[in-house]
Design a protein around this motif. Structure first.
Motif, mmCIF file in Angstrom:
data_model
loop_
_atom_site.group_PDB
_atom_site.id
_atom_site.type_symbol
_atom_site.label_atom_id
_atom_site.label_comp_id
_atom_site.label_asym_id
_atom_site.label_seq_id
_atom_site.Cartn_x
_atom_site.Cartn_y
_atom_site.Cartn_z
ATOM 1 N N LEU A 91 -10.963 5.884 12.007
ATOM 2 C CA LEU A 91 -9.570 5.955 12.443
ATOM 3 C C LEU A 91 -8.862 7.064 11.681
ATOM 4 C CD1 LEU A 91 -7.439 4.427 14.201
ATOM 5 C CD2 LEU A 91 -7.075 2.909 12.242
ATOM 6 N N ILE A 92 -8.265 8.024 12.402
ATOM 7 C CA ILE A 92 -7.486 9.096 11.779
ATOM 8 C C ILE A 92 -6.077 9.032 12.339
ATOM 9 C CG2 ILE A 92 -7.299 11.561 11.305
ATOM 10 C CD1 ILE A 92 -10.224 11.871 12.052
ATOM 11 N N CYS A 93 -5.115 8.825 11.456
ATOM 12 C CA CYS A 93 -3.737 8.666 11.916
ATOM 13 C C CYS A 93 -2.814 9.560 11.097
ATOM 14 C CB CYS A 93 -3.306 7.215 11.816
ATOM 15 S SG CYS A 93 -4.406 6.100 12.726
ATOM 16 N N PHE A 94 -1.931 10.263 11.779
ATOM 17 C CA PHE A 94 -1.108 11.302 11.181
ATOM 18 C C PHE A 94 0.344 10.860 11.023
ATOM 19 C CE2 PHE A 94 1.562 15.161 12.208
ATOM 20 C CZ PHE A 94 1.497 15.722 10.940
ATOM 21 N N SER A 95 0.914 11.160 9.852
ATOM 22 C CA SER A 95 2.340 10.991 9.597
ATOM 23 C C SER A 95 2.766 9.544 9.884
ATOM 24 C CB SER A 95 3.124 12.003 10.433
ATOM 25 O OG SER A 95 4.471 12.063 10.062
ATOM 26 N N GLN A 96 3.810 9.359 10.690
ATOM 27 C CA GLN A 96 4.249 8.006 11.031
ATOM 28 C C GLN A 96 3.117 7.195 11.638
ATOM 29 O OE1 GLN A 96 8.210 6.988 13.030
ATOM 30 N NE2 GLN A 96 6.820 6.735 14.751
ATOM 31 N N GLY A 97 2.234 7.867 12.358
ATOM 32 C CA GLY A 97 1.089 7.182 12.966
ATOM 33 C C GLY A 97 0.214 6.491 11.948
ATOM 34 N N LEU A 119 -3.516 10.668 7.190
ATOM 35 C CA LEU A 119 -3.267 12.104 7.084
ATOM 36 C C LEU A 119 -1.773 12.381 6.949
ATOM 37 C CD1 LEU A 119 -4.490 14.967 7.221
ATOM 38 C CD2 LEU A 119 -4.336 14.817 9.722
ATOM 39 N N SER A 120 -1.346 12.714 5.726
ATOM 40 C CA SER A 120 0.052 13.020 5.425
ATOM 41 C C SER A 120 0.983 11.954 6.003
ATOM 42 C CB SER A 120 0.436 14.402 5.965
ATOM 43 O OG SER A 120 1.727 14.759 5.517
ATOM 44 N N SER A 121 0.779 10.744 5.546
ATOM 45 C CA SER A 121 1.541 9.599 6.044
ATOM 46 C C SER A 121 2.342 8.972 4.899
ATOM 47 C CB SER A 121 0.587 8.552 6.627
ATOM 48 O OG SER A 121 1.279 7.404 7.041
ATOM 49 N N VAL A 201 -9.208 7.078 3.081
ATOM 50 C CA VAL A 201 -9.041 8.483 2.715
ATOM 51 C C VAL A 201 -7.559 8.836 2.803
ATOM 52 C CG1 VAL A 201 -9.720 10.864 3.207
ATOM 53 C CG2 VAL A 201 -11.331 8.978 3.646
ATOM 54 N N LEU A 202 -6.974 9.260 1.683
ATOM 55 C CA LEU A 202 -5.551 9.580 1.605
ATOM 56 C C LEU A 202 -5.392 11.079 1.404
ATOM 57 C CD1 LEU A 202 -4.508 6.685 -0.812
ATOM 58 C CD2 LEU A 202 -4.369 6.695 1.691
ATOM 59 N N ILE A 203 -4.704 11.733 2.343
ATOM 60 C CA ILE A 203 -4.566 13.188 2.311
ATOM 61 C C ILE A 203 -3.090 13.574 2.339
ATOM 62 C CG2 ILE A 203 -5.144 15.355 3.472
ATOM 63 C CD1 ILE A 203 -7.503 13.872 4.780
#
Length: 282
Positions: A91-97, A119-121, A201-203
């Motif tokens: 699962l890859i989720c970006f920002s608010q996602g 990803l940058s959340s 994974v925290l980016i």
């Protein structure tokens, strides 16, 4: 003999394609699934044959819909994909996602997510005068918008659901209907469900320009002097309220800090993908 070699090569290609778990992607605030097409292309280019599901929903202004409503409906889109994947999904989720996806993970006992890439959340909250805030709430600065966001009406906006004013922590705890109960759940099943992931994974990075503080992408946040407090010193980590400390003790939390990446470019940045995402999509 040449025909036999061709058959063997074909079988290797098939087996190689089957070795990669399906990937589910979800976009961020004011985004669309089309904005994540660059990430889809990077995944398919690196891992030929990977099944990628780029979830469509809550596009543009619809992304301001309350977070729990998004969790409920995006979960309904993701569950059939999970059910078809006997070895689990990534699962890859970006920002608010990324917060929508964590809400899904904490409230879904039947999920089979192996790796969750956030990803940058703003996992620990958001508190900053960003271009988004200035555009949609021009009459408020970060120091006063709690007067709107920490009301019943204000909580109808997704961004208010994870707005965390470090100077108003008691009001945040009392009024916030999404992030506070996500980080401090009263239902122990949240912890059980979240701990089912095999890898987190925290980016994020210091030049993001939107996630504030940027360390929120690593579960860090401000104290009341607006100095960053690391993940390990957050109350929700110390109490292991939703399983973060448990995952850390297993060594399955991977943290990446990448400078020079503006917020809206994370998902299309090839260097970020190669160093911080591709290796986890097995």
């Amino acid at each position: 003999m040449r025909g036999l070699v061709c058959i063997c090569v074909s079988l290797l290609v098939i087996c190689g394609a089957a070795a990669y778990r399906p990937v589910i992607i979800f976009h961020g605030i004011f985004g669309t699934s089309a904005h994540m097409d660059d990430l889809v292309a990077l995944i398919k280019g690196a891992h030929n044959g990977t099944e990628v599901h780029n979830i469509d929903g809550y596009d543009d202004l619809q992304s301001l819909t309350p977070m729990w409503e998004q969790v409920t409906n995006i979960k309904a889109e993701m569950l059939p994909i999970m059910q078809q994947a006997k070895d689990g999904v990534n699962l890859i989720c970006f920002s608010q996602g990324g917060l929508v996806c964590r809400g899904i993970l904490e409230t879904t006992p039947e999920h089979n997510v192996h790796t969750f890439v956030s990803l940058s959340s703003p996992q620990a909250g958001q508190f900053g005068d960003t271009v988004y805030l200035e555009h949609f709430f021009p009459n408020f600065t970060k120091d006063h918008i709690y007067e709107l966001f920490y009301t019943t009406f204000g909580q109808k906006y997704s961004i208010a659901n994870y707005w965390r004013d470090p100077h108003q922590e008691q009001l945040y705890a009392k009024s916030n209907v999404f992030l506070y109960p996500l980080n401090h759940p009263s239902d122990s099943s949240h912890k059980t469900n979240f701990e089912r992931i095999e890898q987190l994974v925290l980016i994020g990075g210091p030049d993001d320009g939107v996630i504030t503080p940027w360390q929120s992408s690593h579960f860090g946040f401000y104290d009341d002097n607006e100095q960053n407090i690391t993940m390990e010193d957050q109350e929700f980590y110390k109490t292991d309220s939703f399983g973060l400390q448990t995952l850390a003790s297993k060594g399955v939390i991977k943290v990446h800090s990448i400078p020079g990446v503006p917020h809206t470019t994370w998902h299309g940045n090839k260097d970020v993908f190669n160093c911080c995402i591709a290796q986890y999509l097995q």
